[in-house]
Each structure stands twice: as C-alpha cells, then as structure tokens.
Scaffold this motif. Sequence first.
Motif, PDB file in Angstrom:
ATOM      1  N   HIS A  65     -10.069  -1.203  -3.631  1.00 39.31           N
ATOM      2  CA  HIS A  65     -10.754  -0.319  -2.697  1.00 39.31           C
ATOM      3  C   HIS A  65     -11.919   0.369  -3.429  1.00 39.31           C
ATOM      4  O   HIS A  65     -11.827   0.657  -4.620  1.00 39.31           O
ATOM      5  CB  HIS A  65      -9.810   0.753  -2.168  1.00 39.31           C
ATOM      6  N   GLY A  66     -12.975   0.670  -2.687  1.00 49.71           N
ATOM      7  CA  GLY A  66     -14.088   1.411  -3.278  1.00 49.71           C
ATOM      8  C   GLY A  66     -14.617   0.752  -4.534  1.00 49.71           C
ATOM      9  O   GLY A  66     -14.900  -0.452  -4.571  1.00 49.71           O
ATOM     10  N   GLU A  67     -14.715   1.565  -5.603  1.00 49.49           N
ATOM     11  CA  GLU A  67     -15.278   1.086  -6.860  1.00 49.49           C
ATOM     12  C   GLU A  67     -14.243   0.446  -7.785  1.00 49.49           C
ATOM     13  O   GLU A  67     -14.602   0.002  -8.885  1.00 49.49           O
ATOM     14  CB  GLU A  67     -15.955   2.251  -7.593  1.00 49.49           C
ATOM     15  N   SER A  68     -12.997   0.399  -7.388  1.00 49.20           N
ATOM     16  CA  SER A  68     -11.937  -0.177  -8.236  1.00 49.20           C
ATOM     17  C   SER A  68     -11.724  -1.633  -7.837  1.00 49.20           C
ATOM     18  O   SER A  68     -11.023  -1.944  -6.871  1.00 49.20           O
ATOM     19  CB  SER A  68     -10.629   0.622  -8.078  1.00 49.20           C
ATOM     20  N   ARG A  69     -12.348  -2.522  -8.573  1.00 47.54           N
ATOM     21  CA  ARG A  69     -12.392  -3.930  -8.200  1.00 47.54           C
ATOM     22  C   ARG A  69     -11.223  -4.703  -8.803  1.00 47.54           C
ATOM     23  O   ARG A  69     -10.693  -4.357  -9.853  1.00 47.54           O
ATOM     24  CB  ARG A  69     -13.716  -4.547  -8.658  1.00 47.54           C
ATOM     25  N   VAL A  70     -10.847  -5.778  -8.130  1.00 48.80           N
ATOM     26  CA  VAL A  70      -9.796  -6.676  -8.603  1.00 48.80           C
ATOM     27  C   VAL A  70     -10.283  -8.108  -8.455  1.00 48.80           C
ATOM     28  O   VAL A  70     -11.184  -8.390  -7.662  1.00 48.80           O
ATOM     29  CB  VAL A  70      -8.482  -6.486  -7.802  1.00 48.80           C
ATOM     30  N   PRO A  71      -9.701  -9.038  -9.204  1.00 50.87           N
ATOM     31  CA  PRO A  71     -10.117 -10.437  -9.075  1.00 50.87           C
ATOM     32  C   PRO A  71      -9.647 -11.045  -7.758  1.00 50.87           C
ATOM     33  O   PRO A  71      -8.689 -10.569  -7.139  1.00 50.87           O
ATOM     34  CB  PRO A  71      -9.428 -11.111 -10.273  1.00 50.87           C
ATOM     35  N   ASP A  72     -10.316 -12.100  -7.338  1.00 50.60           N
ATOM     36  CA  ASP A  72      -9.885 -12.825  -6.144  1.00 50.60           C
ATOM     37  C   ASP A  72      -8.451 -13.313  -6.330  1.00 50.60           C
ATOM     38  O   ASP A  72      -8.054 -13.735  -7.417  1.00 50.60           O
ATOM     39  CB  ASP A  72     -10.805 -14.020  -5.884  1.00 50.60           C
ATOM     40  N   GLY A  73      -7.692 -13.250  -5.262  1.00 54.02           N
ATOM     41  CA  GLY A  73      -6.322 -13.730  -5.315  1.00 54.02           C
ATOM     42  C   GLY A  73      -5.313 -12.706  -5.790  1.00 54.02           C
ATOM     43  O   GLY A  73      -4.129 -13.017  -5.918  1.00 54.02           O
ATOM     44  N   TYR A  74      -5.747 -11.485  -6.035  1.00 53.84           N
ATOM     45  CA  TYR A  74      -4.828 -10.432  -6.476  1.00 53.84           C
ATOM     46  C   TYR A  74      -3.809 -10.165  -5.366  1.00 53.84           C
ATOM     47  O   TYR A  74      -4.158 -10.158  -4.176  1.00 53.84           O
ATOM     48  CB  TYR A  74      -5.625  -9.169  -6.786  1.00 53.84           C
ATOM     49  N   ASP A  75      -2.540  -9.950  -5.738  1.00 56.00           N
ATOM     50  CA  ASP A  75      -1.511  -9.840  -4.701  1.00 56.00           C
ATOM     51  C   ASP A  75      -1.126  -8.401  -4.352  1.00 56.00           C
ATOM     52  O   ASP A  75      -0.251  -8.172  -3.527  1.00 56.00           O
ATOM     53  CB  ASP A  75      -0.257 -10.634  -5.081  1.00 56.00           C
ATOM     54  N   PHE A  76      -1.743  -7.413  -4.964  1.00 61.96           N
ATOM     55  CA  PHE A  76      -1.607  -6.010  -4.596  1.00 61.96           C
ATOM     56  C   PHE A  76      -0.167  -5.496  -4.604  1.00 61.96           C
ATOM     57  O   PHE A  76       0.328  -4.993  -3.590  1.00 61.96           O
ATOM     58  CB  PHE A  76      -2.241  -5.750  -3.218  1.00 61.96           C
ATOM     59  N   PRO A  77       0.526  -5.572  -5.726  1.00 64.22           N
ATOM     60  CA  PRO A  77       1.820  -4.897  -5.788  1.00 64.22           C
ATOM     61  C   PRO A  77       1.620  -3.392  -5.685  1.00 64.22           C
ATOM     62  O   PRO A  77       0.743  -2.832  -6.346  1.00 64.22           O
ATOM     63  CB  PRO A  77       2.357  -5.304  -7.165  1.00 64.22           C
ATOM     64  N   HIS A 196     -27.655  -7.967   3.922  1.00 65.16           N
ATOM     65  CA  HIS A 196     -26.643  -7.311   4.738  1.00 65.16           C
ATOM     66  C   HIS A 196     -25.739  -6.467   3.846  1.00 65.16           C
ATOM     67  O   HIS A 196     -25.930  -6.412   2.626  1.00 65.16           O
ATOM     68  CB  HIS A 196     -25.821  -8.348   5.513  1.00 65.16           C
ATOM     69  N   VAL A 197     -24.773  -5.803   4.451  1.00 63.74           N
ATOM     70  CA  VAL A 197     -23.771  -5.056   3.698  1.00 63.74           C
ATOM     71  C   VAL A 197     -22.396  -5.635   4.021  1.00 63.74           C
ATOM     72  O   VAL A 197     -22.170  -6.164   5.116  1.00 63.74           O
ATOM     73  CB  VAL A 197     -23.813  -3.543   4.008  1.00 63.74           C
ATOM     74  N   ARG A 198     -21.484  -5.532   3.042  1.00 60.84           N
ATOM     75  CA  ARG A 198     -20.143  -6.110   3.195  1.00 60.84           C
ATOM     76  C   ARG A 198     -19.096  -5.108   2.717  1.00 60.84           C
ATOM     77  O   ARG A 198     -19.295  -4.402   1.724  1.00 60.84           O
ATOM     78  CB  ARG A 198     -20.041  -7.399   2.374  1.00 60.84           C
ATOM     79  N   LEU A 199     -17.992  -5.046   3.431  1.00 62.47           N
ATOM     80  CA  LEU A 199     -16.918  -4.146   3.054  1.00 62.47           C
ATOM     81  C   LEU A 199     -16.472  -4.389   1.614  1.00 62.47           C
ATOM     82  O   LEU A 199     -16.298  -5.546   1.197  1.00 62.47           O
ATOM     83  CB  LEU A 199     -15.715  -4.339   3.979  1.00 62.47           C
ATOM     84  N   LYS A 200     -16.262  -3.326   0.871  1.00 63.13           N
ATOM     85  CA  LYS A 200     -15.727  -3.466  -0.481  1.00 63.13           C
ATOM     86  C   LYS A 200     -14.265  -3.888  -0.449  1.00 63.13           C
ATOM     87  O   LYS A 200     -13.823  -4.688  -1.277  1.00 63.13           O
ATOM     88  CB  LYS A 200     -15.892  -2.154  -1.246  1.00 63.13           C
ATOM     89  N   CYS A 201     -13.502  -3.316   0.475  1.00 62.09           N
ATOM     90  CA  CYS A 201     -12.127  -3.768   0.666  1.00 62.09           C
ATOM     91  C   CYS A 201     -12.154  -4.882   1.699  1.00 62.09           C
ATOM     92  O   CYS A 201     -12.175  -4.643   2.911  1.00 62.09           O
ATOM     93  CB  CYS A 201     -11.229  -2.621   1.136  1.00 62.09           C
ATOM     94  N   LEU A 202     -12.185  -6.111   1.227  1.00 70.60           N
ATOM     95  CA  LEU A 202     -12.338  -7.252   2.121  1.00 70.60           C
ATOM     96  C   LEU A 202     -11.130  -7.392   3.042  1.00 70.60           C
ATOM     97  O   LEU A 202     -10.003  -7.031   2.676  1.00 70.60           O
ATOM     98  CB  LEU A 202     -12.517  -8.528   1.298  1.00 70.60           C
ATOM     99  N   PRO A 203     -11.341  -7.914   4.265  1.00 72.44           N
ATOM    100  CA  PRO A 203     -10.230  -8.037   5.207  1.00 72.44           C
ATOM    101  C   PRO A 203      -9.019  -8.781   4.650  1.00 72.44           C
ATOM    102  O   PRO A 203      -7.874  -8.370   4.893  1.00 72.44           O
ATOM    103  CB  PRO A 203     -10.866  -8.795   6.379  1.00 72.44           C
ATOM    104  N   ALA A 204      -9.245  -9.839   3.881  1.00 70.51           N
ATOM    105  CA  ALA A 204      -8.104 -10.569   3.314  1.00 70.51           C
ATOM    106  C   ALA A 204      -7.322  -9.704   2.337  1.00 70.51           C
ATOM    107  O   ALA A 204      -6.086  -9.779   2.259  1.00 70.51           O
ATOM    108  CB  ALA A 204      -8.592 -11.844   2.623  1.00 70.51           C
ATOM    109  N   ASN A 205      -8.027  -8.868   1.571  1.00 71.37           N
ATOM    110  CA  ASN A 205      -7.348  -7.973   0.641  1.00 71.37           C
ATOM    111  C   ASN A 205      -6.579  -6.877   1.377  1.00 71.37           C
ATOM    112  O   ASN A 205      -5.454  -6.538   1.010  1.00 71.37           O
ATOM    113  CB  ASN A 205      -8.349  -7.350  -0.326  1.00 71.37           C
ATOM    114  N   GLU A 206      -7.193  -6.331   2.403  1.00 67.52           N
ATOM    115  CA  GLU A 206      -6.498  -5.317   3.196  1.00 67.52           C
ATOM    116  C   GLU A 206      -5.218  -5.903   3.795  1.00 67.52           C
ATOM    117  O   GLU A 206      -4.157  -5.267   3.781  1.00 67.52           O
ATOM    118  CB  GLU A 206      -7.409  -4.798   4.302  1.00 67.52           C
ATOM    119  N   ALA A 207      -5.310  -7.128   4.314  1.00 62.57           N
ATOM    120  CA  ALA A 207      -4.128  -7.780   4.878  1.00 62.57           C
ATOM    121  C   ALA A 207      -3.037  -7.953   3.830  1.00 62.57           C
ATOM    122  O   ALA A 207      -1.848  -7.752   4.106  1.00 62.57           O
ATOM    123  CB  ALA A 207      -4.518  -9.131   5.474  1.00 62.57           C
TER     124      ALA A 207
END
Length: 284
Positions: A65-77, A196-207
């Motif tokens: 979220h925001g400025e705290s980035r994670v790599p693609d495919g992170y599973d968000f424990p 354009h602009v894009r959400l920092k918290c991508l929909p797939a990550n939010e899901a």
Amino acid sequence: MTIELRGSALPAVHRLPADASGGAAPGARVTAVLAHGTGFHGRVWGPVARRLPGVDCHAPDLRGHGESRVPDGYDFPWSAFGADLLATADGVDPAERGPVVGIGHSCGAASLVLAEAARPGTFAALWLYEPAAFPPPPPGVVPTNPLAALARRRRATFADRAEAARNYASKPPMNAFDPEALAAFVDHGFDDVDDHVRLKCLPANEAQVYESALVAEVFAAMARVRCPVVVVEGNESKSGRFAALAAQFPYGRLETHPDLTHNGPLTHPDRIAASILDWLAPLR
C-alpha cells in the motif's frame, strides 16, 4: 513528513498531520501508531490526526500500500502487516516516545492485534475500529471472501488524479468520505505512469489481502492481547459480531456508533477523534 525507519525499507511511515515538524507534537504525552484499512494508505488518517492535539501520530503504509512496495506475486500474510506495525513503533525516537498506543481500522486494526500478540507490551492500549477478524469456520467448510472478487473488478487507472477524485466522489462508498480524507487517498494513492495514473495498491494485490484475511488467525490471537482494548463498531451492532470480538480480549470492551458505517474513520474524522481522545484520557 515521511520517516525512514532505521534498518528497514518497509514500511514507509508518515508523521501526521502533514505539517508536523520533525519533533514530537507540542506537549505530546502519547505516541500513536495509526493503521489503515485494505486498499488505503497511512495518510488517509490525516483528518483524524489533525484533531488529536498533543498526540504524536505515526501512520505507516502497510506493505503493498502507498509507498511500501512489494514484488509481484507477494501473498500478503497478515503477520507481515503486524511486523510493519512493530517496526513503526520501534522507529519512533526513544527520546520522543510516550506511551505507545495502536489505533486501527479494519485490516489495520486486525494487524495491531497480531503485532501485540507477537510481542506483548509493545502497545499500552489498542483502539480498534471494526477489526477484520473472523472465527474459525466449521469443520469441512472452506471460507471465501466476497470482497476479493469485488477488488479484482476495481478500476485501476484514470487519466489523472482529478478524474479519479470525480469518480470516487460520485458514488458509494467514497462519496461519503470526508473531503480531506478522499483528497489524501487520491493524492498519495496513485503512481504517475506515462499518460495516466494507476493505483499503488493494485486490484489483484487488494484481492489477495482479502483472501489472506481468512487464514490470518487474528481471532485466535485476541486472547493473547493483555493490554486494554476497545472495539469500536458502526451500524453492525444488531449482528453482534463485534460484541463477540470484544469479548475475546481479556480486557476488551465495546463502543458503538450505530449511525456510522465500516468506513467511519474516513467519513467522520471529528467523531472518531472525539472517541479516541476520550479513550486516551487515562493515559494523558
């Protein structure tokens, strides 16, 4: 003001309100860690923080979220969100630190439970607005979170931030947000990408965050939280869900605001700040 934590790239932490100086708020006697809900970021707490005089507010962007980035495919424990909050508390200058309390909304509230259960004594007390915590399902039942499907359908790009702001302000639930909270979300919740602009918290990550909630074991962790806890609920009081959660804490109590929704901290910062100040009174 954004604070770089010693020895850690995560999380990005923001001193609130936005015009806060490098030192503690004048007369501050309490240090607060403010944890946001899924899909948002730390700066959305700005309108509440501005109404908390004498409270030194630190609002992290939980990973992804925001400025705290994670790599693609992170599973968000969700235990990692708890670690982000522990890192935030640790990052406060000891010379400025008062009693440390946790203030959280939804996922952020649940993550504070995980943080305190993992390292008891980190927080002197917790204020939790509708924590995202679920009892274990009956045997043989595989739980699902319908919010995940909704998140995957979320629009991720707009022509610019002005278009995004108009879109959100035109329909629920964000049309009910405090204007300052909505502006903070839009101003700091998007990346500039080409034209354009894009959400920092991508929909797939939010899901994925919503799906990970089902195995986060927040409910089990509640019994290990020994500090005073207030669980604050909005208009779900008839369901009894949050009363049951408050009862899981050894020193928990329930506070009800039946005219507020799940997004109360974002729609009514004045009411939320008043609740927090009353709760903080014994510590001050």
